[in-house]
Enzyme design. Structure first.
Site, PDB file in Angstrom:
ATOM      1  CB  CYS A  93      29.549   8.954  21.672  1.00 36.20           C
ATOM      2  SG  CYS A  93      28.938   9.279  23.193  1.00 36.20           S
ATOM      3  NE  ARG A 127      22.832  10.235  29.161  1.00 38.22           N
ATOM      4  CZ  ARG A 127      23.543   9.022  28.655  1.00 38.22           C
ATOM      5  NH1 ARG A 127      23.436   8.144  29.133  1.00 38.22           N
ATOM      6  NH2 ARG A 127      24.031   9.030  27.179  1.00 38.22           N
ATOM      7  CG  HIS A 208      26.581  13.223  20.088  1.00 42.68           C
ATOM      8  ND1 HIS A 208      26.600  12.106  19.064  1.00 42.68           N
ATOM      9  CD2 HIS A 208      26.667  12.947  21.096  1.00 42.68           C
ATOM     10  CE1 HIS A 208      26.666  11.050  19.925  1.00 42.68           C
ATOM     11  NE2 HIS A 208      26.897  11.577  21.112  1.00 42.68           N
TER      12      HIS A 208
HETATM   13  N1  LIG Z   1      25.951   9.127  22.738  1.00 43.34           N
HETATM   14  C1  LIG Z   1      26.593   7.841  22.901  1.00 43.34           C
HETATM   15  O1  LIG Z   1      26.838   7.427  21.987  1.00 43.34           O
HETATM   16  C2  LIG Z   1      26.533   7.186  24.195  1.00 43.34           C
HETATM   17  C3  LIG Z   1      27.561   6.114  24.524  1.00 43.34           C
HETATM   18  C4  LIG Z   1      27.126   5.245  25.621  1.00 43.34           C
HETATM   19  N2  LIG Z   1      26.012   4.732  25.502  1.00 43.34           N
HETATM   20  C5  LIG Z   1      27.216   6.266  26.951  1.00 43.34           C
HETATM   21  O2  LIG Z   1      26.204   6.480  27.502  1.00 43.34           O
HETATM   22  O3  LIG Z   1      28.251   6.599  27.374  1.00 43.34           O
END
Ligand SMILES: NC(=O)CC[C@H](N)C(=O)O
Length: 259
Positions: A93, A127, A208
């Site tokens: 990520c 998101r 993840h």
């Molecule tokens: N889960 C993460 O590592 C998020 C990565 C980055 N900050 C995003 O929001 O895309």
């Protein structure tokens, strides 16, 4: 036999327990009599990248990515040379995003990336959250890494399962190939239906979970690549993974049914 595994910025890039990837790599070493040496390196600390076998970058918030970018950029040349020389890298990520050209966050500011992999990330309006199933079916693997298809098939790595939570939408450029096709979830950008990236021995993914404990064959694949790079090309002895595979396949089948 020892393998050195480095967690870069463990205090900043460890979102959703991504350090579990380090624990999985270390456990699957120990179970085979390989001694894992875990290094933790953060802001301002020295790292001899030529002396490590596997580099891990976990996930992080936009703020944390902004905090580490200067420190990461000063390591660019050494990291680029090591990657061209086959260093095994797992980047999840936020860590994955930082390997690319830039990450443009929601307010329009661009966090520069290492530019080692031709990819870029732009924050979306929502998101991308949820469970993910990725098909590593050979036909989805394109690009220069011609051996991926047989490699994944041979190692029984058919699918990856995990969860995603990111605002960044990542787009792949030249000379890199996705890890696979999204069967469930959003993947890199919720548009081109692919997930992650592979370039030489670099694996980037939005998954993840942590990724590796949920996908033991991928863990072994990374370990074998690191051992091969050290001149040890005997395949790792099989472990009794029947419970892990049972859990993996049950999760994949459940998510596919719900899709
Ligand atoms: N889960 C993460 O590592 C998020 C990565 C980055 N900050 C995003 O929001 O895309």
């Amino acid at each position: 036999m020892r393998l050195t595994i480095c967690h870069l910025y463990p205090d900043l890039l460890d979102l959703y327990g991504d350090r579990g990837n380090i624990l999985a790599l270390a456990a699957r070493c120990r179970w085979r009599g390989i001694i894992p040496e875990i290094q933790k390196v953060s802001l301002g600390e020295d790292l001899d990248i030529s002396a490590i076998d596997i580099l891990f970058l976990g996930g992080g918030s936009d703020r944390e990515q902004g905090l580490l970018v200067q420190d990461l950029m000063r390591r660019e040349n050494e990291l680029r040379a090591a990657i061209e020389n086959g260093l095994v890298v797992l980047a999840i990520c936020g860590g994955y995003q930082m390997l690319g050209n830039y990450y443009q966050i929601a307010n329009g500011e661009k966090i520069p990336g290492l530019g080692i992999l031709d990819l870029w990330t732009i924050a979306g309006t929502k998101r991308l959250i949820g469970n993910v199933v990725v098909d590593l079916d050979p036909s989805t693997l394109r690009g220069e890494i011609e051996d991926s298809a047989e490699t994944y098939a041979k190692r029984k790595i058919k699918t990856l399962v995990g969860f995603e939570n990111h605002s960044g939408k990542t787009y792949l450029g030249e000379g890199v190939t996705p890890l696979g096709k999204v069967l469930v979830g959003h993947g890199n950008n919720d548009q081109d239906r692919v997930e992650g990236v592979r370039y030489r021995n670099v694996f980037g993914s939005y998954l993840h979970g942590p990724l590796l404990p949920k996908n033991p064959h991928l863990t072994d694949f990374l370990l074998e690549l690191a051992l091969e790079r050290r001149g040890f090309d005997t395949p790792l002895q099989d472990l009794d993974d029947h419970l892990e595979i049972l859990a993996h396949d049950a999760m994949v089948n459940k998510l596919l049914k719900q899709a």
